[in-house]
Scaffold this motif. Structure first.
Motif, short mmCIF file in Angstrom:
data_model
loop_
_atom_site.label_atom_id
_atom_site.label_comp_id
_atom_site.label_asym_id
_atom_site.label_seq_id
_atom_site.Cartn_x
_atom_site.Cartn_y
_atom_site.Cartn_z
N HIS A 150 38.38 46.69 46.37
CA HIS A 150 37.06 47.01 45.81
C HIS A 150 36.36 47.99 46.72
O HIS A 150 36.59 48.02 47.92
CB HIS A 150 36.24 45.72 45.71
N SER A 158 37.07 47.12 50.55
CA SER A 158 37.22 45.71 50.91
C SER A 158 38.67 45.47 51.30
O SER A 158 39.54 46.27 50.95
CB SER A 158 36.86 44.83 49.72
N GLU A 162 43.90 38.52 48.33
CA GLU A 162 45.21 37.88 48.29
C GLU A 162 45.50 37.30 46.91
O GLU A 162 44.60 37.10 46.10
CB GLU A 162 45.28 36.77 49.34
N GLY A 180 42.11 36.32 45.11
CA GLY A 180 41.01 35.79 45.91
C GLY A 180 39.70 36.49 45.63
O GLY A 180 38.65 36.04 46.07
N ASP A 181 39.73 37.60 44.91
CA ASP A 181 38.47 38.28 44.61
C ASP A 181 37.86 37.77 43.32
O ASP A 181 37.06 38.46 42.70
CB ASP A 181 38.70 39.80 44.57
N SER A 182 38.28 36.59 42.91
CA SER A 182 37.83 35.88 41.72
C SER A 182 38.21 36.60 40.43
O SER A 182 37.64 36.36 39.39
CB SER A 182 36.32 35.60 41.76
N HIS A 201 35.13 34.74 36.49
CA HIS A 201 34.93 33.62 37.41
C HIS A 201 33.96 34.02 38.50
O HIS A 201 33.88 35.20 38.88
CB HIS A 201 36.28 33.22 38.04
N SER A 202 33.29 33.06 39.02
CA SER A 202 32.33 33.37 40.08
C SER A 202 32.90 33.08 41.46
O SER A 202 32.21 33.25 42.44
CB SER A 202 31.04 32.57 39.86
N ASP A 203 34.08 32.60 41.53
CA ASP A 203 34.66 32.32 42.86
C ASP A 203 36.17 32.45 42.80
O ASP A 203 36.78 32.55 41.75
CB ASP A 203 34.23 30.92 43.32
N LYS B 782 28.08 31.25 48.59
CA LYS B 782 29.17 31.50 47.65
C LYS B 782 28.77 32.57 46.65
O LYS B 782 27.86 32.41 45.87
CB LYS B 782 29.50 30.21 46.89
N THR B 784 30.49 36.19 44.46
CA THR B 784 31.77 36.75 44.05
C THR B 784 32.17 37.94 44.89
O THR B 784 33.27 38.43 44.76
CB THR B 784 31.70 37.17 42.58
N VAL B 786 33.69 40.20 47.35
CA VAL B 786 34.83 40.07 48.24
C VAL B 786 34.42 40.37 49.67
O VAL B 786 34.90 39.78 50.63
CB VAL B 786 35.95 41.03 47.81
N VAL B 789 33.64 37.65 51.75
CA VAL B 789 34.62 36.62 52.06
C VAL B 789 35.14 36.82 53.47
O VAL B 789 36.05 37.60 53.71
CB VAL B 789 35.78 36.62 51.05
N LYS B 827 39.68 37.69 60.54
CA LYS B 827 39.13 37.56 59.20
C LYS B 827 40.16 36.91 58.29
O LYS B 827 39.87 35.99 57.54
CB LYS B 827 38.78 38.95 58.71
N LYS B 831 40.04 33.48 56.44
CA LYS B 831 40.18 33.35 55.02
C LYS B 831 41.15 32.22 54.69
O LYS B 831 40.96 31.49 53.72
CB LYS B 831 40.70 34.66 54.45
N ASP B 834 39.23 29.36 54.92
CA ASP B 834 38.34 29.34 53.77
C ASP B 834 39.08 28.81 52.57
O ASP B 834 38.57 28.00 51.81
CB ASP B 834 37.87 30.76 53.46
#
Lengths: 368, 846
Positions: A150, A158, A162, A180-182, A201-203, B782, B784, B786, B789, B827, B831, B834
């Protein structure tokens, strides 16, 4: 051993200590049974993806035979199995593997923390005559897909998100990945191009299954919902909230794993310590069971459900959510359960352990 | 002839005496005509007549007047008688005188005769003596005649000494001989003189030489201060080298190699040999006698001389009293007989900060004769063996057991090395001593050697030594000891700080946790666990520990188990009730163990307990396939729940013991600590307690401390603590992996000694994150995106606004982490956590 005062290699010794610890903390995230080439009903080969990024195939029969001799000598110890073939598939943990296709042309797809999906020719795994010491980096993937990065507001990229799970649609020639970026992604196997991005999705996404009969995919996310997507449009058709109508409503509970039965009309969906079973055609929650430990993988065996979680147990539920049996298994925390058509199950989890349990519930072998 | 003469004379005398001397003229005699005898006889006859007349008168009684006449006549006759007697006496005197006169010339003549006879015999004797006289010359070794004529000086030859030619020659030769002998005598005297002179000189020089050593010695003694001043320890070195010759071969290898290392590479170490020289010599002599006998005698005598020298150096007073008891103790010790000489090794810090380098450690090497092992101890320390920092200097080297088989055999039943001795037979010490290539048997035992074998042996020793040098054994060991000592000192400092419940200070700023300001409290730090080497008692204690949590578990969560029982009952299968219950308790057993023990151990436990589930599996399969009625019988007989748990517990203990047996050396000297971090959560009024069992092995930091975590909550109202380990199992394991493994790869090597501090800080950081994730308030985080994260979170979160200097912005802090890869690595790992953290529902049911 790295010698003594005579041939001291401190770095090697340090390495070996760390290695030892690494082995102890290694986790098998996924085990799959290899498609059998000959019509032998007994399971032959199991492939394990573990937290050190390695994808290794093990021969069950050799493990069992080794175990026989092993038991005679030291019954207390774990078998340290030597893989038939292994490849260092990913930087960081490998989270999921799936077979794409059958027989000779089967591809072994793997995904991991480095945001890649890689495809390996399964033939090369079985026919390799490279000595085990030279394996690892030796095989090159035939397919290598990288998740898109992203872009931030000032152009900074970013990290590559994953992939946590993959699903395949062989007819459509697509691979679906839960990232993992939802987002969930749909890739074309032939071209290696990204076909569809499923956003909504938000997560963090944890799991994905393909409902190929309806050309749908179902994803489970950390936002506490599972969503059903239409693959053509990339739109969300339905949001399943396992936590809805419970007193837990309002708090997040991630959907750790989801599973479809063979008819693709039943969905098992675990969120935290709750296992819920849904009838998809009716869009209705049939049963909801609370488990002692959180469920980390779930699987349909005909009309029963196999589930493993953060405890060394393999549980079998019926559709109504009643516990049918519990079998103790080796990994103290199991991350994966996989079922061979013959009824043999494999449980993989923390400690790098894989426990192979026969259809009758006895342990065929346990290795790390 | 004399006699004859005498006889003649005698005859003559007799004749003279017998013959009536010629009647001397009786001048006064009245009756000259008559000889006195006749007169005497006449008067006698007339007396007798008268007497007869008188008698007849008396008898006849004749008248008296007749008598008168008769008496007168008688008297007359008496007078005549007297006269005759007198004339006879006179006559006798005269004859006697005449005989005397005649005898005198006879005597004189016979005397003369005697003298002459004497004289004659004397002369005869003298003549005889002269006749018997013998000259000396036949005994004298004369030079030959020709030689005489050739060599004799003229004056001797010319002189004429005798008329007789032969005699003359002889005389001359004798003279010549005499002459020559006199000359030689003179020469002899001269030489004697010379000899005496030379002897005197020699004596002088000898005297000088004998006084020289003492002079030299005093000189040497006088030079000692100078030597020490100049730093040239020549004398000491010499003495040490000399002592080194007496060392047993293994210690000699140690000594020579350390010295070589010191001299060649300037290694900052010091060596000295201590011990009784006398004893060493007696020992060497004994051994020499045993070895070959005569050939070594010379050497031993030389050694003795040296000993005398040595004793002069003032060591005598110290050694003497020592010697006797040491002898005795040698006998007492028996198997553990120690060679009298020992090596003391001082190791100094290699970086010399100030002028005097800091002494790190002092080691003592000694050699056990009977066992043929070299033992090392720390000089002046009497620690228990497991707290000795020398143990496990290299892998699997605890120093508890004897290093090689022959020694073990020798000791026999007592397998372990004497516990009480402070110096231990570490393997590395044997390697340093080169015992792997020196003859395997003790030198005392090896006396019968063929010469061939010896040459082969020396070859082996030489090649072994070259290998020894190639392997840099000395350097390796010295470096290991140095780093071990330093890390132990650093560890002690860190433990001190932790005992005072202070957060450890980190000097290294390049790691995220160094900048993190922990929100949790360092609540407790305490050593736990029994002394680790008591292998036998350990399993017992462990089972105790295991038992307790089970109880807790049972009490703490009665709801769940009941629920399960009910679920099982719902099935309508009563036999299943027991097994399912037993399974759950089994799980708890292994789980609770998991919080106490190493994972590996835990895993063995589980496989161990794999056997019983077979039976349960059977019952399950029975349910599946009803036709298996036989199996049902089996399961029935097998299922006795509570008893089974008991057995399992025991088995697990024994399994654990086996595991211990294999890993014993790693656990040798392990210290266990319990660290408790607490965090007060306002949102739910609970105190979260993270308990970390930290195992610090002797090999620290090479084998980093091992953390095993457990999580508990204490509601602020009551004190009931609740084990939540199972709920956050994955997270705890992930944090463990992070602390035990992954951060170690990130640490720069120079921070190695502070691993414990890093681990504790990192644990605190991870605990904070974990709590942050777990708390409902963090839900806001939380999103979205990235980017959010895990990105740069480790950097931003820890910096408390108050502690952050005004000038330092976020970018600067990021910039401080100059290694971008580090950030990314961190990181990613974050993760991973996480992911695991996120994988859970952090709600607890209310």
């Amino acid at each position: 051993m790295c010698g003594d005062a005579r041939n001291w290699d401190e770095d090697a010794y340090r390495e070996s200590i760390l290695k030892e610890r690494e082995i102890q903390t290694r986790t098998v995230f996924r085990t799959v049974w290899a498609p059998s080439l000959n019509p032998n009903p007994n399971p032959e080969t199991i492939v394990a993806a573990s937290s050190d990024g390695s994808i290794a195939s093990y021969s069950i029969s050799s493990c069992i035979s080794k175990l026989q001799s092993f038991r005679n000598t030291k019954a207390q110890h774990l078998l340290v199995a030597e893989p038939d073939y292994f490849v260092q598939g990913h930087d960081g943990p490998a989270y999921d593997i799936k077979f794409y296709g059958d027989g000779e042309d089967a591809l072994l797809l793997s995904c991991g923390d480095d945001g890649r999906i890689r495809g390996w020719r399964w033939k090369d795994f079985t026919n390799s005559d490279v000595p085990i010491t030279l394996q690892g980096k030796q095989m090159k993937p035939v397919l290598d897909l990288v998740n898109p990065q992203h872009k931030g507001p000032w152009g900074s990229l970013s990290p590559i998100p994953e992939n946590n799970a993959i699903a395949v649609n062989i007819q459509g020639g697509s691979i679906f990945s839960a990232s993992g970026d939802s987002c969930a992604y749909c890739w074309d196997v032939e071209t290696g191009k990204l076909k569809v991005v499923f956003k909504g999705h938000s997560d963090y996404l944890h799991s994905i299954v393909a409902r190929n009969s309806a050309n749908q995919i179902i994803t489970g996310s950390e936002d506490g919902t599972a969503r059903i997507w239409d693959c053509k449009s990339g739109k969300c058709i339905q949001v399943i909230d396992p936590a809805e109508n419970t007193k837990l409503k309002g708090f997040f509970s991630c959907v750790r794993c989801i599973a479809l039965d063979g008819s693709e009309s039943w969905l098992a969906c675990s969120s935290g310590r709750c296992l819920s079973i849904w009838n998809l055609p009716a869009s209705e929650c049939i049963s909801r069971t609370s488990t002692r430990a959180s469920v980390q993988d779930v699987l349909f065996d005909d009309n029963q459900i196999l589930a493993v979680g953060a405890e060394p147990l393999l549980c079998r539920f019926d559709i109504s959510g009643a516990i049918l049996s519990q079998i103790q298994c080796a990994p103290p925390s199991a991350f994966s359960v996989s079922l061979h058509p013959s009824g043999v199950t494999a449980v993989g989890g923390y400690g790098g352990l894989v426990d192979v349990i026969s259809q009758f519930g006895s342990h065929l072998c346990t290795f790390r | 002839m004399e006699d004859g003469e005498i006889d003649e004379e005698g005859v003559i005398i007799l004749e003279e005496e017998d013959a009536p001397p010629p009647p001397p003229p009786p001048p006064s005699r009245k009756i000259d005509s008559k000889s006195p005898y006749e007169l005497l006889q006449e008067s006698k006859a007339s007396v007798e007549d008268i007497v007869s007349k008188m008698l007849s008168i008396k008898r006849d009684s004749k008248p008296k007047p007749l008598l008168r006449d008769l008496v007168t006549q008688m008297l007359l006759h008496f007078i005549t008688l007297r006269q005759a007697n007198r004339s006879i006496l006179l006559e006798e005197d005269r004859v006697k005188a005449e005989t005397e006169r005649a005898k005198a010339p006879v005597d004189f003549t016979s005397l003369q005769l005697h003298n002459l006879m004497y004289e004659k015999s004397h002369y005869v004797k003298a003549i005889k003596a002269c006749k018997d006289f013998k000259s000396k010359y036949p005994d004298i070794d004369l030079v030959a005649e020709e030689e005489f004529f050739r060599d004799a000086p003229q004056d001797i030859k010319a002189k004429k000494l005798s008329n007789d030619a032969a005699h003359d020659l002889m005389m001359k030769r004798l003279h010549f001989e005499l002459f020559q002998r006199k000359e030689l005598c003179k020469l002899h005297g001269k030489l004697e003189q010379q000899k005496k002179g030379l002897l005197d000189i020699i004596a002088d020089r000898k005297k000088f030489l004998s006084s020289l050593p003492s002079h030299l010695k005093s000189l040497k003694k006088a030079s000692l201060p100078v030597q020490s001043q100049l730093g040239i320890q020549h004398t000491k070195k010499l003495k040490q080298h000399h002592l080194a010759e007496l060392l047993p071969p293994p210690l000699y290898v140690v000594y020579s190699q350390f010295i070589a290392q010191k001299e060649a590479f300037g290694e900052n170490i010091d060596l000295e040999i201590v011990g009784s020289v006398k004893d060493a010599q007696t020992f060497a002599r004994q051994q020499a006698n045993k070895d070959t006998g005569i050939s070594t005698n010379v050497e031993s005598s030389r050694l003795e001389d040296d000993a005398a020298d040595e004793e002069d150096d003032g060591q005598r007073r110290r050694k003497r009293p020592k010697r006797v008891p040491s002898k005795e103790s040698l006998d007492q010790e028996g198997v553990y007989q120690v060679h009298p000489l020992k090596i003391i090794l001082h190791i100094y810090d290699e970086e010399v900060s100030d002028l005097k380098s800091a002494k790190l450690i002092t080691l003592k090497f000694e050699y056990l004769l009977k066992l043929n092992v070299v033992c090392v101890g720390i000089e002046g320390s009497h620690d228990r063996p497991e707290t000795n920092i020398l143990c496990n200097l290299f892998p699997d080297d605890t120093g508890v057991e004897l290093p090689h088989q022959s020694a073990k055999l020798f000791v026999g039943d007592a397998l372990a090395f004497d516990e009480k001795r402070t110096s231990r037979p570490y393997k590395w010490a044997q390697h340093l001593a080169g015992i792997d290539f020196l003859p395997d048997v003790s030198p005392l035992l090896a006396f019968h050697e063929t010469p061939n074998g010896e040459t082969a042996k020396t070859d082996a020793v030489i090649s072994g030594l070259s290998l020894y040098r190639q392997q840099n054994r000395v350097q390796t060991v010295v470096q290991r000891i140095r780093s071990r000592k330093k890390s132990q000192m650093a560890l002690v400092a860190q433990l001190d700080l932790l005992t005072k419940l202070k957060w450890p200070a980190l000097t290294c700023q390049s790691v995220p946790w160094a900048l993190h300001d922990p929100l949790c409290n360092l609540h407790g730090w305490s050593p736990v666990g029994p002394p680790p080497n008591q292998a036998l008692s350990l399993p017992v204690i462990d089972t105790d520990q295991v038992q307790e949590p089970i109880d807790d578990d049972m009490i703490g969560r009665p709801g769940t188990s009941k629920e399960e029982l009910e679920s099982a009952r719902e099935d309508g299968e009563l036999p299943l009730l027991l097994p399912s219950a037993s399974v759950t308790s089994d799980v708890k057993l292994s789980r609770s163990k998991g919080s106490n023990l190493e994972h590996s151990r835990q895993l063995t436990l589980i496989t161990k307990s794999l056997v019983p589930p077979f039976t349960k599996a059977k019952s399950q399969s029975f349910k599946k396939f009803d036709e298996d009625s036989e199996l049902m019988l089996d399961t029935d007989s097998d299922q006795d729940g509570p008893a089974y748990i008991e057995v399992e517990g025991e088995n697990s203990a024994s399994a654990q013991y086996n595991e211990m047996g294999e890993k014993l050396w790693v656990d040798y000297g392990v210290r266990e600590f319990c660290l408790i971090l607490t965090r007060n959560m306002d949102t739910d009024k609970r105190i979260w307690k993270l308990e970390a069992k930290i195992k610090i092995s002797m090999e620290y930091p090479l084998r980093p401390p091992h953390f095993v975590l457990g999580l508990y909550t204490i509601s602020s109202g009551g004190n009931n603590s609740e084990c939540d380990g199972s709920e956050w199992y994955n997270e705890l394991r992930a944090i463990e992996a992070e602390v035990n493994l992954h951060i170690l790869k990130m640490l720069p090597l120079d921070q190695e000694n502070y691993i414990l501090s890093h681990q504790v800080c990192c644990l605190a950081m991870l605990f904070d994150y974990f709590m942050g994730e777990a708390s409902p308030s963090s839900e806001k985080r939380k999103s979205t995106s990235v980017v959010d994260v895990g990105l740069s979170k480790p950097v931003m979160k820890p910096v408390h606004p108050l502690q952050q200097p005004a000038s330092q912005g976020r970018k600067e802090i990021i910039g401080r982490m100059n290694d971008r890869m580090l950030l990314i690595n961190q990181k990613k790992r974050k993760k991973r956590i996480d992911r695991l953290l996120g994988a859970h529902n952090f709600r607890y049911e209310l």
